[in-house]
Design an enzyme around this catalytic site. Structure first.
Site, PDB file in Angstrom:
ATOM      1  N   SER A 216       0.851  -1.191   0.000  1.00  0.00           N
ATOM      2  CA  SER A 216       0.000   0.000   0.000  1.00  0.00           C
ATOM      3  C   SER A 216       0.887   1.242   0.000  1.00  0.00           C
ATOM      4  CB  SER A 216      -0.946  -0.003   1.199  1.00  0.00           C
ATOM      5  OG  SER A 216      -0.240  -0.138   2.415  1.00  0.00           O
ATOM      6  N   GLY A 218      -0.468   4.572   0.121  1.00  0.00           N
ATOM      7  CA  GLY A 218      -1.241   5.743   0.498  1.00  0.00           C
ATOM      8  C   GLY A 218      -1.998   6.308  -0.689  1.00  0.00           C
ATOM      9  N   GLU A 220      -0.978   7.161  -3.420  1.00  0.00           N
ATOM     10  CA  GLU A 220      -0.466   6.668  -4.700  1.00  0.00           C
ATOM     11  C   GLU A 220      -1.023   5.307  -5.070  1.00  0.00           C
ATOM     12  OE1 GLU A 220       3.841   7.020  -5.010  1.00  0.00           O
ATOM     13  OE2 GLU A 220       3.776   8.530  -3.423  1.00  0.00           O
ATOM     14  N   ASP A 251      -6.778  -1.874   6.258  1.00  0.00           N
ATOM     15  CA  ASP A 251      -7.561  -3.041   6.671  1.00  0.00           C
ATOM     16  C   ASP A 251      -8.592  -3.403   5.604  1.00  0.00           C
ATOM     17  OD1 ASP A 251      -6.104  -2.828   9.033  1.00  0.00           O
ATOM     18  OD2 ASP A 251      -7.617  -1.514   9.931  1.00  0.00           O
TER      19      ASP A 251
END
Length: 322
Positions: A216, A218, A220, A251
């Site tokens: 991940s 964020g 982007e 999550d």
């Protein structure tokens, strides 16, 4: 069934303020309190999408009683292992004007040998009855990376599909144990592997034994790299930035991975159908993660998730990527 395992759960407390000013006094509405921790949030997302799920976690002390009571009222099926220490608290302060969230996470209570053994035995017993096991969050004192290695390895050998979202030595242990999927963020990946480039870090985890690594990034989006991709992989992102409460975004992403592992037996095959399935997973993972940002509390998805999914841009990562 999907089993979620949260070794270090928390009672989540969330406050919303119009604008957070350091050093100032703020008058705010009452905090929202709910059972949390990464695996519990994953279970909450899956339960909300009508996926059969069971949340396994520990619970202790006064905060643990409140944690258990909220889980009871939520309707999420769960199994709690009692511990002597108090369940920790996680505090989120959401600045509504800026769309930013500050998070304060307490350290988890140590588990003694008997408590650790009870948690790991429950995870093994329940996991062997499950199609997918999602092991999420930090490891509290008393649960070692070696114990995680043994748990993941045993579940994989028993035929369960395992996704792990943790950090540090635990992330490396899960990779060595052959976890089907890992979900670090950029910082966790660099800290564990030493690679600043997320594609290189993901490939390092594949070399250790993981089947799929979803990183991940964020705002982007994410990258997804699997052994079946050869030297390539996928990047996926929204073409715009969303502002809100990002505490449950990762999550929700794990929930999308777990659901895909449950629904797609050939996810790791070197076939066109499997390639398409991995592309759909990347698209949905971004959409679910983004839709979680739009919600006031972790563990929920916005009704806009399908529209967001249609916006997601998925691109191949070049095989020549360094």
């Amino acid at each position: 069934m999907i089993l979620t395992v949260t070794p270090n759960p928390a009672l989540d407390l969330t406050w919303h303020v119009d604008r957070l000013t350091p050093g100032a006094t703020h008058r705010v509405p009452a905090a929202a309190a709910r059972a949390g921790g990464k695996g519990v949030n994953v279970a909450r997302v899956l339960h909300g999408q009508h996926v059969e799920v069971l949340a396994l976690a520990t619970s202790g002390g006064a905060t643990g009683a409140e944690f258990a009571s909220e889980l009871d009222s939520s309707g999420i099926p769960h199994h709690l292992v009692p511990i002597g220490g108090a369940t920790r608290r996680s505090i989120a302060i959401v600045d509504d004007e800026r769309g930013e969230t500050a998070i304060l996470n307490e350290h988890g209570a140590p588990l003694d040998a008997a408590e650790s053994r009870a948690l790991l035995e429950a995870a093994s017993r329940l996991g062997r009855r499950s199609r997918v096991v999602a092991i999420c969050g930090s490891l509290p004192p008393g649960v070692s990376p070696d114990a995680l290695d043994a748990l993941v390895g045993g579940l994989v050998a028993a035929g369960a599909r395992v996704v792990v979202d943790t950090s540090g030595p635990g992330l490396l242990a899960a990779a060595r144990a052959g976890a089907h999927a890992l979900k670090p963020n950029r910082d966790e990946l660099e800290a564990a592997t030493g690679h600043a480039d997320p594609v290189s870090g993901a490939r390092a985890l594949l070399d250790l034994g993981a089947g799929l690594v979803v990183v991940s990034l964020g705002a982007e989006g994410l990258i997804s790299v699997s052994r079946a991709d050869g030297a390539g992989g996928l990047s996926a992102r929204l073409p715009r930035v969303l502002h809100g409460n990002a505490t449950g975004a990762g999550d929700a992403l794990v929930a999308a991975i777990a659901a895909a592992l449950a629904d797609t037996p050939d996810l790791f095959a070197e076939t066109d159908a499997a390639d398409d399935a991995r592309s759909r997973l990347a698209r949905r993972a971004v959409a679910w993660s983004a839709s979680a940002v739009l919600m006031p509390l972790a563990g929920e998805l916005s009704a806009e998730r399908e529209a967001l999914e249609a916006e997601v841009v998925v691109e191949a990562i070049s095989e020549e990527h360094a």
